[in-house]
Scaffold this motif. Structure first.
Motif: not given
Length: 516
Positions: A403-420
């Motif tokens: 839940e925390k990871l999903d929220k953190w990634l949603t707030e940043r909305d950074d494709h490169m962050l998710k990929a790397n």
């Protein structure tokens, strides 16, 4: 059923029993073990051959029998602690000395920075800090006397100690001992500190002072290129104070050693006052060992340096007003000053100086005195051999982490962050400890200007925080995000060291109170 009353209980044998907790020997020459591959078997066999008189029949052939681990554990727990020593006699001293050396040697080969020996009413625990994480160095030892004798020996061997060891009195000292390290046989130096506790217990903490024989290059401590440039600009200025803050073991002294090592031999006089000296920097270094946190000795050394034509000076950790005023005085005399302190942010330096150390805010805000405030922490880095991708780590996370990871990634909305971004492998591999190995530095810096000094003089730290962000100040959480994006550190590991990385706002927190 193994009868614990029939187990031989010499000091040397008990050290083997407690260290491995899988093998014992009885008076009739029978070795009982739950693991035929245990190192204890050969150690016990060699000891009995050296002292056959320990057996009822010295000429009896030793045999090895396998039993369940539960029986071994139960027998060891029942081992008598009836042999008490008010003083360490010669025979006991040899066994306890070997016990202590074994602990230190094992800890060194595991790469510890600190060893924690904890004595409870009926148990002794031995743990170590590896890459910032506490881990057991051996199973808990079900005996009080084991730890008590160990404490006594360590302070028997220590130098520059407050006093001879007494179980009810705080004590500090230093131990120097040659040990085999991953780099070969060399002298290791340990700061040893004792604190009494309830139930006739206590804690001894050993810090390996010279774990690294030389200071790392400033470019290699984990700072960004911009951080390094800011530090070099300050170090090459005319005068001013740099304060590096952080928790215990956050690399503050190492950072100062790195910059001083870079500054030497360039036409300026350098002196350090340390408690104690950790690196040989090739400059004038004085080990100022304060007794019972009394800063009078540091004050005397600092005053003496006024007559030694110093250009660059470094003091050990500031703990109270006298030490802080020493640093301010030196900064006002036209020197470059370095020192450290404990706070949880760069902004917190001002509050700590003023409210806790009682340095006047007008002095803290004096023009061109305070130049650079730094807060840093160390965070474990991912193992390059077994780290996991975002998709691969999901099955290993619990619901709260997901839940925390999903929220953190949603707030940043950074494709490169998710990929790397990468994550630690909880199973680890032969190259690491539970998916991580070594540490890197996370840092935030405030380069003070007159606007900053005005906020400090008014003690408006909330307003100052907002103004800093508007000017482009990068908090340590942003440095953490950068290294997460590069795949160097695990998000959840970084969150353990950095405030504000994975936090809910107060509304979310209160809404969770009645969740089922």
């Amino acid at each position: 059923m193994l009868d614990h009353n029939n187990i031989i209980q010499s000091d040397e044998l008990k050290s083997i029993y407690f260290t491995h907790q899988d093998t014992v020997i009885t008076y009739n020459g029978e070795i009982y073990t739950c693991d035929f591959e245990s190192q204890s078997i050969d150690k016990i066999d060699a000891l009995i051959k050296k002292h056959p008189e320990l057996l009822t029949d010295p000429f009896r052939q030793i045999t090895v029998k396998k039993i369940k681990r539960a029986e071994i554990s139960q027998a060891i727990e029942k081992l008598s602690s009836s042999t008490h020593h008010s003083l360490i006699d010669h025979e006991s001293l040899n066994a306890v000395a070997q016990r202590a050396i074994t602990i230190l040697q094992d800890a060194v080969m595991r790469g510890v920075s600190d060893i924690h020996l904890e004595l409870y009413a009926n148990e002794t625990r031995i743990e170590g800090r590896v890459d910032g994480k506490m881990m057991p160095l051996q199973p808990p030892i079900p005996e009080h006397e084991y730890g008590k004798l160990l404490f006594g020996y360590l302070f028997y061997r220590a130098v520059d100690k407050n006093d001879d060891f007494s179980q009810n009195i705080i004590n500090n000292g230093r131990i120097e001992i040659d040990l085999n390290t991953p780099d070969g046989l060399r002298e290791t130096i340990w700061r040893v500190a004792y604190l009494p506790a309830k139930d006739n217990g206590g804690q001894v903490t050993l810090r390996w002072l010279n774990k690294n024989e030389s200071a790392p290059l400033l470019d290699n401590i984990g700072w960004e290129t911009g951080h390094v440039k800011i530090m070099r600009d300050f170090a090459n200025s005319a005068s001013g104070i740099c304060i590096i803050a952080g928790q215990t073991g956050s690399g503050k002294s190492t950072t100062i050693a790195s910059i001083i090592n870079e500054l030497k031999g360039k036409g300026r006089s350098i002196n350090t006052l340390e408690d104690p000296v950790e690196f040989d920097l090739g400059v004038m270094q004085s080990s100022v060992v304060s007794q019972n946190d009394d800063e009078d000795m540091m004050f005397k050394y600092a005053k003496a340096l006024l007559r030694h034509d110093v250009d660059i000076e470094s003091h050990g950790e500031m703990r109270e007003m006298k030490g802080a005023m020493n640093v301010c005085r030196k900064g006002e005399t036209g020197q470059i000053m370095f020192t450290t302190m404990h706070t949880s942010s760069a902004i917190g330096v001002g509050h700590t100086l003023n409210e806790q150390m009682h340095v006047p805010s007008a002095l803290i805000a004096a023009p061109n005195l305070m130049k650079l405030w730094i807060y840093q922490t160390l965070v474990r880095t991912l193992c390059p051999h077994c780290n996991l991708s975002l998709d691969d780590v999901i099955p290993h996370l619990n619901n709260d982490q997901k839940e925390k990871l999903d929220k953190w990634l949603t707030e940043r909305d950074d494709h490169m962050l998710k990929a790397n971004m990468r994550f630690k492998n909880p199973s680890g591999c032969e190259h690491c400890n539970e998916g991580e190995k070594d540490r890197t530095t996370l840092v935030e810096m405030i380069v003070l200007d007159d606007e900053d000094r005005l906020f400090i003089s008014h003690k408006d730290y909330l307003g100052w925080s907002k103004a800093l962000l508007e000017k482009g100040f990068k908090p340590i959480s942003e440095h953490a995000v950068l290294k997460i994006k590069r795949g160097h550190v695990d998000l959840f590991t970084a969150n353990e060291r950095v405030n504000g990385l994975l936090t809910n706002n107060s509304t979310d927190v209160y809404q969770q109170l009645w969740d089922e």
